[in-house]
Design an enzyme around this catalytic site. Sequence first.
Site, short mmCIF file in Angstrom:
data_model
loop_
_atom_site.label_atom_id
_atom_site.label_comp_id
_atom_site.label_asym_id
_atom_site.label_seq_id
_atom_site.Cartn_x
_atom_site.Cartn_y
_atom_site.Cartn_z
N PRO A 33 0.81 -1.23 0.00
CA PRO A 33 0.00 0.00 0.00
C PRO A 33 0.84 1.28 0.00
O PRO A 33 1.82 1.40 0.75
CB PRO A 33 -0.82 -0.14 1.28
N CYS A 34 0.40 2.23 -0.83
CA CYS A 34 1.17 3.45 -1.02
C CYS A 34 0.73 4.61 -0.14
O CYS A 34 1.42 5.63 -0.05
CB CYS A 34 1.09 3.89 -2.49
#
Length: 243
Positions: A79-80
Site C-alpha cells: 500500500p502506497c
Amino acid sequence: MKSIELFAGIGGMALAAGWAGIETIAFCEKDQFCQKVLKKHWPHVPIFDDIKKMNRQVLEEHGVIEKDGTVDLISGGFPCQPYSIAGKRRGKEDDRDLWPEMFRIIKEIRPTWVVGENVANFANMELDRTLFDLESIGYRGRAFIIPACAVGAEHRRDRVFIVAHSSSKRLERVHNESNRIDLQLPKEIISGFKRKATPRVLRRGNGIPNRVDRIRALGNAVVPQQIYPVFKFIREIHEIETK
C-alpha cells in the site's frame, strides 16, 4: 519461473510477469472487486485475502509450495498511502505500512528474486529501510523509478520498483555473462523522464456496473508495460543462472 504476488490488485504485475514467461502460482489480495477480476483472468490460481495471516505453513497446506521449498519470485505493490504526497506521509507510523508483512513472508519463503512497487515518494521516505531489511537477510537490491508515460500511457505516474536478488556465487556467473544482456533500462523508458504527459479527462458514465470499484482498482493498479522490462531482465538472468 514461478511467482507469488502480494497486494495483487487486479493483477497488473501478474500480467507483465506472464508476458516475460513467469507463472504466478498464488495471489494475496483483500479487495473483493479485485478478487473477482483475478478469478476471471486466473481462475486456477488461489487467492489469499489477509496478508497478516498468510505464511509458509498456509502456503504449504494449500500446495502452493512444497515443504521446505521456495519460489523463484515474490512481488508486491504494498500500500502506497503511507508514502503518497496526496496523504499525510506518516510512513512507518501509518497502520497501512505493510512492507513489514511482505518482508516477513520473504524471510519465511526466501525466494531467489524480490520485486516491490510503490509511489515515487517512497524513495524519499522508506527506501533505505527496505533495502537495509533485504540486505540483512542476504539480498542485493537496487531501485528504479519508471514513469508510465515512457511506455505509452497518457499520464506521468512515476513508480519506484525495488529489485533484489539473493546473494550467491551464481550471481558472479551472471555478472561474467552480463554482456549478453542489456541491463540498462530501454531508451524509450529513459526518454520518458523528459516527456510531458497530459492525462485525458474520463467521461462520466451512469449505469456502468461497479464503476467506482473499477476506477479505484485501475488507480491502484500497476501499468503492466511499466514493470515488464523488470520481469524481462529477471527472466533472462534466470536463464543464465540455471544454464
